[in-house]
Design a protein around this motif. Sequence first.
Motif, PDB file in Angstrom:
ATOM      1  N   TYR A 492       1.569  -1.957  -0.675  1.00  0.00           N
ATOM      2  CA  TYR A 492       0.766  -1.288   0.363  1.00  0.00           C
ATOM      3  C   TYR A 492      -0.692  -1.710   0.326  1.00  0.00           C
ATOM      4  CZ  TYR A 492      -0.376   2.053  -3.384  1.00  0.00           C
ATOM      5  OH  TYR A 492      -0.785   2.628  -4.558  1.00  0.00           O
ATOM      6  N   GLN A 493      -0.990  -2.689  -0.526  1.00  0.00           N
ATOM      7  CA  GLN A 493      -2.372  -3.182  -0.541  1.00  0.00           C
ATOM      8  C   GLN A 493      -2.397  -4.641  -0.136  1.00  0.00           C
ATOM      9  OE1 GLN A 493      -2.919  -1.515  -4.427  1.00  0.00           O
ATOM     10  NE2 GLN A 493      -4.680  -0.303  -3.718  1.00  0.00           N
ATOM     11  N   LEU A 522      -2.289  -3.160   6.516  1.00  0.00           N
ATOM     12  CA  LEU A 522      -2.494  -2.735   5.126  1.00  0.00           C
ATOM     13  C   LEU A 522      -3.974  -2.489   4.822  1.00  0.00           C
ATOM     14  CD1 LEU A 522       0.008  -5.037   3.167  1.00  0.00           C
ATOM     15  CD2 LEU A 522       0.364  -2.739   4.079  1.00  0.00           C
ATOM     16  N   GLU A 523      -4.841  -2.952   5.687  1.00  0.00           N
ATOM     17  CA  GLU A 523      -6.271  -2.766   5.451  1.00  0.00           C
ATOM     18  C   GLU A 523      -6.827  -1.502   6.087  1.00  0.00           C
ATOM     19  OE1 GLU A 523      -8.482  -6.404   4.276  1.00  0.00           O
ATOM     20  OE2 GLU A 523      -7.978  -6.873   6.363  1.00  0.00           O
ATOM     21  N   ALA A 526      -3.238   2.155   4.501  1.00  0.00           N
ATOM     22  CA  ALA A 526      -1.776   2.224   4.359  1.00  0.00           C
ATOM     23  C   ALA A 526      -1.452   3.108   3.153  1.00  0.00           C
ATOM     24  CB  ALA A 526      -1.200   0.833   4.168  1.00  0.00           C
ATOM     25  N   PRO A 528       0.905   4.658   0.022  1.00  0.00           N
ATOM     26  CA  PRO A 528       2.025   4.192  -0.810  1.00  0.00           C
ATOM     27  C   PRO A 528       3.322   4.614  -0.116  1.00  0.00           C
ATOM     28  CG  PRO A 528       0.447   5.486  -2.108  1.00  0.00           C
ATOM     29  CD  PRO A 528       0.050   5.634  -0.672  1.00  0.00           C
TER      30      PRO A 528
ATOM     31  N   TRP B  24      -4.933  11.354   4.521  1.00  0.00           N
ATOM     32  CA  TRP B  24      -5.984  10.495   5.037  1.00  0.00           C
ATOM     33  C   TRP B  24      -7.301  11.273   5.223  1.00  0.00           C
ATOM     34  CZ3 TRP B  24      -0.906  10.012   5.905  1.00  0.00           C
ATOM     35  CH2 TRP B  24      -0.348   8.727   5.856  1.00  0.00           C
ATOM     36  N   GLU B  68     -10.275   7.392   7.085  1.00  0.00           N
ATOM     37  CA  GLU B  68      -8.946   6.780   7.009  1.00  0.00           C
ATOM     38  C   GLU B  68      -8.602   6.214   5.630  1.00  0.00           C
ATOM     39  OE1 GLU B  68      -6.815   7.492   9.367  1.00  0.00           O
ATOM     40  OE2 GLU B  68      -8.458   8.503  10.408  1.00  0.00           O
ATOM     41  N   VAL B  70      -6.961   6.594   2.082  1.00  0.00           N
ATOM     42  CA  VAL B  70      -5.839   7.409   1.634  1.00  0.00           C
ATOM     43  C   VAL B  70      -6.185   7.944   0.249  1.00  0.00           C
ATOM     44  CG1 VAL B  70      -3.351   7.484   1.267  1.00  0.00           C
ATOM     45  CG2 VAL B  70      -4.322   5.833   2.865  1.00  0.00           C
ATOM     46  N   LEU B 104      -6.109   6.213  -3.135  1.00  0.00           N
ATOM     47  CA  LEU B 104      -4.833   5.481  -3.153  1.00  0.00           C
ATOM     48  C   LEU B 104      -4.931   4.180  -2.381  1.00  0.00           C
ATOM     49  CD1 LEU B 104      -2.364   8.463  -2.600  1.00  0.00           C
ATOM     50  CD2 LEU B 104      -2.980   7.351  -4.754  1.00  0.00           C
ATOM     51  N   ASN B 105      -5.732   4.178  -1.335  1.00  0.00           N
ATOM     52  CA  ASN B 105      -5.955   2.947  -0.584  1.00  0.00           C
ATOM     53  C   ASN B 105      -7.222   3.102   0.258  1.00  0.00           C
ATOM     54  OD1 ASN B 105      -5.404   0.313   0.059  1.00  0.00           O
ATOM     55  ND2 ASN B 105      -3.440   0.729   1.068  1.00  0.00           N
ATOM     56  N   ALA B 106      -7.944   1.992   0.395  1.00  0.00           N
ATOM     57  CA  ALA B 106      -9.152   2.003   1.214  1.00  0.00           C
ATOM     58  C   ALA B 106      -8.790   1.718   2.669  1.00  0.00           C
ATOM     59  CB  ALA B 106     -10.132   0.958   0.699  1.00  0.00           C
ATOM     60  N   SER B 107      -9.756   1.827   3.550  1.00  0.00           N
ATOM     61  CA  SER B 107      -9.528   1.486   4.953  1.00  0.00           C
ATOM     62  C   SER B 107     -10.784   0.857   5.530  1.00  0.00           C
ATOM     63  CB  SER B 107      -9.178   2.743   5.754  1.00  0.00           C
ATOM     64  OG  SER B 107      -9.097   2.427   7.135  1.00  0.00           O
ATOM     65  N   LEU B 108     -10.570  -0.180   6.315  1.00  0.00           N
ATOM     66  CA  LEU B 108     -11.680  -0.675   7.138  1.00  0.00           C
ATOM     67  C   LEU B 108     -11.992   0.387   8.182  1.00  0.00           C
ATOM     68  CD1 LEU B 108     -10.541  -4.370   7.821  1.00  0.00           C
ATOM     69  CD2 LEU B 108     -12.195  -3.546   6.126  1.00  0.00           C
ATOM     70  N   ARG B 134      -1.660   7.413  14.916  1.00  0.00           N
ATOM     71  CA  ARG B 134      -2.172   8.469  14.024  1.00  0.00           C
ATOM     72  C   ARG B 134      -2.814   9.607  14.804  1.00  0.00           C
ATOM     73  NH1 ARG B 134      -5.342   5.050   9.341  1.00  0.00           N
ATOM     74  NH2 ARG B 134      -3.488   3.982   8.512  1.00  0.00           N
TER      75      ARG B 134
END
Lengths: 585, 585
Positions: A492-493, A522-523, A526, A528, B24, B68, B70, B104-108, B134
């Motif tokens: 997811y990355q 994915l950017e 996203a 997991p 998110w 956005e 996560v 858990l995850n970054a976002s642009l 979304r």
Amino acid sequence: MKNRTLAGTLSKKDEKKEVVLKGWVQKRRDLGEIIFIDLRDRSGVVQTVFNAEISKEALVIADSVRSEYVVEIKGEVVERDEDTINPKIATGEIEVLVSEIKILNASLNPPFSLTDDIDVSEDIRLKYRYLDLRREVMQETFKLRHKATQSIRAFLNDESFLEMETPMLTKSTPEGARDYLVPSRVHEGYFYALPQSPQIFKQLLMVAGFEKYYQFARCFRDEDLRADRQPEFTQIDIETSFMSMDDILDMTERMMKKVMKEVKGIDVQTPFLRMPYDEAMERFGSDKPDVRFGMELVSLSDVVKESSFKVFREAVENGGKVSGLNLKGKADQYSRKDLDNMTDFAKIYGAKGLAWLKVEEEGLVGPIAKFFSEEEQNQFRSLLEAEAGDLLFFVADKKQVVFDTLGALRLKLAKEHHLIDESKYEFLWITDWPLLEYDEEAGRYHAAHHPFTMPMESDLDKLDTDPGAVRAQAYDLVLNGYELGGGSLRIYQREMQNQMFEKLGFTKEEAEAQFGFLLDALEYGAPPHGGIAFGFDRFIMLLAGRTNLRDTILFPKTASAQDPMTEAPSPVDIKQLNELHLKLN
Amino acid sequence: MKNRTLAGTLSKKDEKKEVVLKGWVQKRRDLGEIIFIDLRDRSGVVQTVFNAEISKEALVIADSVRSEYVVEIKGEVVERDEDTINPKIATGEIEVLVSEIKILNASLNPPFSLTDDIDVSEDIRLKYRYLDLRREVMQETFKLRHKATQSIRAFLNDESFLEMETPMLTKSTPEGARDYLVPSRVHEGYFYALPQSPQIFKQLLMVAGFEKYYQFARCFRDEDLRADRQPEFTQIDIETSFMSMDDILDMTERMMKKVMKEVKGIDVQTPFLRMPYDEAMERFGSDKPDVRFGMELVSLSDVVKESSFKVFREAVENGGKVSGLNLKGKADQYSRKDLDNMTDFAKIYGAKGLAWLKVEEEGLVGPIAKFFSEEEQNQFRSLLEAEAGDLLFFVADKKQVVFDTLGALRLKLAKEHHLIDESKYEFLWITDWPLLEYDEEAGRYHAAHHPFTMPMESDLDKLDTDPGAVRAQAYDLVLNGYELGGGSLRIYQREMQNQMFEKLGFTKEEAEAQFGFLLDALEYGAPPHGGIAFGFDRFIMLLAGRTNLRDTILFPKTASAQDPMTEAPSPVDIKQLNELHLKLN
């Protein structure tokens, strides 16, 4: 005539009732004064009786009907005489005395008998599929399919999954199997592809924040067909966010437990056995082992690595292995010639030979016995739990050949000697799959599953140094030796997905051209996520106790991807081709 | 961190609970000492609070997150201060004091704001569909779609229907719309077609004796797209045996009643109004009238057939007609120039002009008033129920032009003057459809519905003498001016089906080549059968109160049949074309 009653629902409680039935003439027995017609509808069959006392007119019409005529009748439900009760059918205690009959449609004589035990080529069955499907076994299969569908849906709905529809006209990607293409009329020289699976779309639905998706998805693969393959097939497709592998396996087990109970009335024990891929190969020579019986493979490499039997010793020395299996108590059923002939079977799987030893009170007997020391023979007996009367088989070769050959032999022997309890349903998980497979021909690694599979965190450091040893966070569900489905946690990355494409030999441009939209997604936060997919047709085949996948699909294709009924595929007008900017080669 | 709680489910009852949330970052407000993050997951949004007192570490991380991202957080649910309660969100009485946060995850930064009221081109929305989806309005639409799907399924399952899957790779037939073709690799020069509907297969399932079939069927039509068309769409497809038209209509009404109640909480009155096609055209100028408002068309042919106004009189004399409609009380809102300009609108529908008269206390006023006698004027007023202040419109032309023009004008005026109660759902049946339509260009009759539609028994004698006057046993379900679905009883006897193909200009050979298998099937005990199919995407559009069909489909195509996200359709490898024995023109 109004208020139709279903034939199969009639019983003694309906005695004296006047009923209207509509359905097909299953069988007609003409005794002159009296005619019996077994009337069939979707619910079952009931015996109807015509005679001149009740209605002369009806008797005359009954005289003219034939098998598979469609009729509507009115009559009275009566108890049968004691001696004519038919315990084989649900309605066997009663019959219907017919006062009126109307022929709704006639029928030609069907080209084959519409019974369960027919002896007719499958091509004829498929050409007249609308008749083939009238047979009870087929009706029951599709009722079961419906029931399983609804049972699974109800489970997933209860678990807050959303049923969602992904597109059929999608983008062609050269990875994986061969796509079915659909030429675009509007965009000259451009094509859609039918989906091999909704994989990328379901991942995008996770990026879209839906968290829990499912679909009974039609999938397409233009591959050469085998008995258990169809150009289009149905997949139960599931994807979730924020769930661990354990969560997904646990949910699946609860789903299967429910379906097995509701559809088959069987209580399945959970949790299912989980077995790492390597163990499955070592013990069963298969990544989808049938664990309804034993006869496991036993590694003998350590025993023979210094043996005087060169074939065995060298197999181990060259990085291969030697394994054996024990066919308990059947040694006396095999002559030396029988056993020699089995080499041909082994060769199918790439083995150079199949060695064997019979176990007798005095010791091991057979052409290769002499090559092994007493100590080695004792170890064979001990490791293979051999007793007098047993028959031992051995293969020495590259690991994969040993597994394939003995795995296939294990299944063949089990079938021949009826060692499998066919009433059992044994589920198990295969885990710890290799992430990558080396393709000798292409000189590069392929994704063992698909390029979006998440490697195991503990193996990440090996991605550069020993890619073949990296395991995936992937899992397959196996039932009775069939792969029922499989799934994985997904990458997811973007960084890791880039790295994966690089490992698979994609240039940056190739990855971008084919999967740019997924990489972009994915950017943008996203989550997991991971999921699983099940081959629904095959699942139904196992639930219905059928052996032919085509018996679980209403209008299947033949092995050459044709439909003998509609005659699809077929030639098309030149005008149609022109509109699509195409020419035949 | 374990046992995730859904953000949107938190309320005062959870006070003091420690919860783990995953989702998110919807919004982040940084007040320096304190940071608020609105955390969103599939269930809703909750406000989370970071400050140094609770966790300095968490505050630092919260400082780095953006929209956005996560995140996973742990925190305690607390009541908000009285003055910070937010009644706009379900969780507005509480907030979560965060002790731990993990990215858990970054976002642009998303390319557009993920709110309901965005101002961005649809192409950009479709390119980043995973972000567009979304937005709350989209999430709600697809939850509604899921709910409607399950509600319909539950109904049909309860009615003993079987859900069945028909093939996607089928045979191309030149009748109807343009097929999407799929070239065969195995059979050179041969093609499959994607189904325009499962029509023939569902009829064959009736011949096969299943009696009650349904499917949420994907269908394909390669036609030029309009706002409410997609190359692939979903159809609720239903077929039954032994049911009368009344049975089918009644069943449909009960289904719709249930869905409307379960999905919208609305009690729909049954039975639905049934209106013959001719009446719908006469009264509403449409075969799918919106009956949520009046302003009906009124036929004035009898009034003007001897009128001195030549345009009106001659229209009637030439077999055409004159109708009018009354826009109540709005005469003073239209200048003479406004009214003259409306002629352009009328011309879209083929009318040569649009006549009008204002109703004043003294009488009818307008350029054509002088042509009508007092008696004629009185009849206009009486038939159109005209009072002072009303504005009357008239069209004199061929019947179809009169209906089309006034039907469209009626809708246009209703929208402009807000005469429609948008909260209403008005179902109605259109019945008594013409069986055949004369195609001037081809010089022959076409099936108005499809060639398997059963004619009305009482019209059978007209099949040879006056084919255009034969009515079909067909029915359409209309909702709020949209055709929701339609169906018919089918021909189930070969003789009549042969006759129908003949009427449609098929030679025996053509009928045999295209539909031979269906004709054969009719000879083997085909039961009387019929069905109905609904455009599911459009139904969802109406239920969700949307106006764009694409907002009801997860990954739709644009008006040029492209997907801006995957860029399907796309060029393919020459190798793929070679395998399919094809060349680009």
